[in-house]
Design an enzyme around this catalytic site. Sequence first.
Site, PDB file in Angstrom:
ATOM      1  N   HIS A 138      24.545  -3.773   7.127  1.00  0.00           N
ATOM      2  CA  HIS A 138      25.471  -3.336   6.087  1.00  0.00           C
ATOM      3  C   HIS A 138      26.530  -4.419   5.894  1.00  0.00           C
ATOM      4  CE1 HIS A 138      24.405   1.086   6.315  1.00  0.00           C
ATOM      5  NE2 HIS A 138      23.953   0.689   7.500  1.00  0.00           N
TER       6      HIS A 138
ATOM      7  N   HIS B 101      18.238  -3.153   8.807  1.00  0.00           N
ATOM      8  CA  HIS B 101      19.164  -3.508   7.728  1.00  0.00           C
ATOM      9  C   HIS B 101      20.543  -3.742   8.310  1.00  0.00           C
ATOM     10  CE1 HIS B 101      19.095   0.865   8.169  1.00  0.00           C
ATOM     11  NE2 HIS B 101      20.369   0.862   7.844  1.00  0.00           N
TER      12      HIS B 101
END
Length: 137
Positions: free
Chosen positions: A103, A101
């Site tokens: 951010h 992931h």
Amino acid sequence: MESMNCLFCKIVANEIPSEKVFENDNFLAFLDINPVNPGHTLLIPKHHVSNFLEMESQSIEGFFATLQNLSRKVKDATAADGINIMNNNEEAAGQEVFHLHFHIIPRWTKDGLHHWQGKPYESDDERKKLAEEIRNK
Ligand code: AMP
């Protein structure tokens, strides 16, 4: 491919709820549950991969195009002054969820967050040696 017991795979499969902000065949973005600032968004590939170092190279171009597009939207929607784009790889670097992931963190001039503190090299030799080691890989 869904990975058993992966939190973000469960979000992809709608097995646990999330506040989605973008989705296509390959990628999904949703609001971070514990935001650094309001609008903090996570972009993930739907296909399970543990971190960026493990991502297949053919997926990277599409992922980064999406990351840029989404970052612009987050900045516009939150009227942020700036955006941090961050990615933690491995536990030592602060990774807590082991599904890749990035951010996207809206920033404001006076949001009270601070830049990382730098640690100067102890010598020119140390700096030159490290650069040489990286070049040689
Ligand atoms: P990292 O430390 O880079 O692995 O970041 C993991 C991020 O996932 C943290 O910022 C968490 O707040 C966020 N997070 C954990 N669980 C959830 C969830 N169920 N929904 C949305 N974000 C989450």
